[in-house]
Write a protein that holds these residues in place. Structure first.
Motif, mmCIF file in Angstrom:
data_model
loop_
_atom_site.group_PDB
_atom_site.id
_atom_site.type_symbol
_atom_site.label_atom_id
_atom_site.label_comp_id
_atom_site.label_asym_id
_atom_site.label_seq_id
_atom_site.Cartn_x
_atom_site.Cartn_y
_atom_site.Cartn_z
ATOM 1 N N GLN A 67 25.303 -15.577 71.252
ATOM 2 C CA GLN A 67 26.401 -16.523 71.817
ATOM 3 C C GLN A 67 25.519 -17.499 72.642
ATOM 4 O O GLN A 67 24.335 -17.242 73.173
ATOM 5 N N ASP A 273 35.200 -19.323 66.639
ATOM 6 C CA ASP A 273 34.065 -19.876 66.696
ATOM 7 C C ASP A 273 34.048 -20.367 68.371
ATOM 8 O O ASP A 273 32.736 -20.291 68.823
ATOM 9 N N PHE A 274 34.851 -20.551 68.928
ATOM 10 C CA PHE A 274 35.051 -20.618 70.482
ATOM 11 C C PHE A 274 36.084 -19.887 71.147
ATOM 12 O O PHE A 274 37.050 -19.548 70.935
ATOM 13 N N VAL A 298 33.275 -21.414 78.301
ATOM 14 C CA VAL A 298 33.221 -21.779 76.823
ATOM 15 C C VAL A 298 32.126 -20.772 76.367
ATOM 16 O O VAL A 298 30.882 -20.848 76.700
ATOM 17 N N VAL A 300 30.408 -19.526 72.997
ATOM 18 C CA VAL A 300 30.376 -20.516 71.600
ATOM 19 C C VAL A 300 29.766 -19.015 70.579
ATOM 20 O O VAL A 300 28.781 -18.372 70.800
ATOM 21 N N GLY A 305 30.278 -23.599 65.628
ATOM 22 C CA GLY A 305 30.741 -23.861 67.140
ATOM 23 C C GLY A 305 29.765 -24.495 67.850
ATOM 24 O O GLY A 305 29.797 -25.529 68.526
ATOM 25 N N ARG A 306 28.164 -24.179 67.944
ATOM 26 C CA ARG A 306 27.196 -24.749 68.387
ATOM 27 C C ARG A 306 27.005 -26.278 68.042
ATOM 28 O O ARG A 306 26.669 -27.073 68.868
ATOM 29 N N PHE A 309 29.623 -28.216 69.624
ATOM 30 C CA PHE A 309 29.547 -28.463 71.272
ATOM 31 C C PHE A 309 28.301 -29.536 71.418
ATOM 32 O O PHE A 309 28.434 -30.282 72.141
#
Length: 399
Positions: A67, A273-274, A298, A300, A305-306, A309
């Motif tokens: 994560q 995802d988040f 947050v 992730v 998701g990464r 972001f």
């Protein structure tokens, strides 16, 4: 066939309704105001699809994986002020909308009912801002999500962890264009009790309530308040957790859904995802971020998701932290809240009392309460509220 014999084993996600090929399941409200699946046994063909998608019957283990974690504040001052915390969801949703996608979230409607809806325009994002301390009506949004995904559209769906797991189970496969955002959830209160609260306040104010904001920043992020807007009061009702009857009810755990007291989704490693939630003690992580404007933690979970972001991070003032540090002190992530010992009698009375009788009995406006409210406001106006709250956290270790 889905059968709810123990109410703590249903979170009300509606996955069973969405997947039923015979359309023989509907959600019905019980005496406490929560909805549960009801099966028309004459139409049911015993295919078992409803049981296969139930997130409680098919609990996913909390298996560690990589994560990344951040503390963020939206650079847009208007978004930051209107958001419950740091405006993280708005930035994620904007990314989806700019890619011609759709965004699903919970809205408090004009009838003061919380429902999941979808939007396709950025100007409508304000409908999703601010917390809603009532369980949302999901309706047929799971099916709508699938329709959009099958059309190759980007979709963002936000909700509680149980709603996200229910959606993912219903879809039965991962979609590259689906982005899910869950919020660390204390519990979901009863829509019936919220209706009683509205009845109580409208009678007390002798005015119609147009809308409410459950987490208003009128006195700052650290002393957020319930804000009621009526036809005539210009929104000048601001009461905190110590004085507003609804906030007192919610934080006393007297009106939560039974499943929230035995929650299967209290874990660090989510299927979303988040995962986003409040960061009251910004100073623990950074001296640069504003300490009383609101900030969001947050977490992730996925490569999708990464990647998102990395694109949206320019919308934030942010710092990266370790996953271990970001979850420290967040009891709601791993521990269910205990039910109030008066819960059963409270709901019994709710069935026979009007809103005024109910809230005056269980949450009376006492002299002690008035003093506490006065002291809190005085500390805020003297500029020492944040300092005292910081000291409270240091000695109690409650964030």
């Amino acid at each position: 066939m889905i059968q709810i014999k123990e109410k703590q084993k249903c979170c009300g996600c509606t996955a069973c309704v969405a997947v039923c090929p015979e359309k023989c399941i509907e959600m019905k409200e019980d005496s406490e105001g929560f909805v549960y699946p009801n099966v028309d046994k004459e139409k049911c063909v015993q295919c078992g699809a409803c049981e296969k998608v139930c997130p409680i019957l098919n609990v996913k283990p909390d298996i560690p994986f990589e994560q990344t974690a951040y503390i963020v504040q939206n650079k847009n001052r208007k978004v930051l002020q209107e958001s419950t915390a740091g405006g993280a969801f708005t930035a994620i949703a904007k990314y989806i909308l700019k890619n011609n996608g759709v965004v699903f979230g919970a809205e408090l409607g004009n009838d003061l009912v919380v429902r999941h809806i979808y939007i396709e325009k950025e100007i409508e994002l304000s409908r999703f801002r601010n917390s809603k301390y009532v369980q949302s009506c999901v309706g047929n949004t799971f099916k709508q999500v699938k329709i959009f995904l099958d059309q190759e559209k980007f979709v963002c769906f936000s909700g509680t962890p149980c709603q996200i797991e229910g959606l993912k189970n219903y879809l039965q496969k991962d979609y590259e264009k689906l982005i899910t955002v869950d919020v660390v959830c204390r519990a979901v209160p009863s829509p019936l009790i919220f209706r009683k609260y509205v009845e109580f306040q409208e009678k007390k104010m002798a005015d119609r309530i147009k809308t409410v904001r459950f987490r208003d920043k009128h006195y700052g992020y650290k002393y957020s308040t319930m804000n009621i807007i009526t036809d005539r009061n210009y929104g000048n009702y601001h009461q905190g957790v110590e004085s507003d009857p609804w906030l007192r009810a919610f934080f006393s755990n007297i009106c939560d859904r039974p499943s929230c007291h035995y929650c299967h989704f209290r874990k660090q490693y989510h299927v979303s995802d988040f995962t986003i939630w409040d960061c009251f003690q910004v100073g623990r992580f950074s001296k640069e971020l504003d300490n009383d404007e609101g900030a969001t933690r947050v977490l992730v979970h996925t490569n999708k998701g990464r990647k998102i972001f990395d694109v949206i991070k320019w919308d934030f003032h942010y710092i990266q932290v370790t996953p271990k540090a970001i979850v420290a002190g967040t009891k709601e992530m791993k521990e269910s809240v205990a039910p109030n010992e008066l819960r059963q009698t409270f709901f019994y009375d709710a069935r026979c009392m009007d809103g005024t009788e109910l809230f005056r009995k269980y949450f009376p406006c006492t002299f002690k309460l008035k003093v506490e409210h006065f002291v809190r406001l005085l500390c805020y106006r003297l500029g020492i509220y944040s300092i005292l709250k910081k000291m409270y956290v240091r000695f109690t270790h409650k964030y």
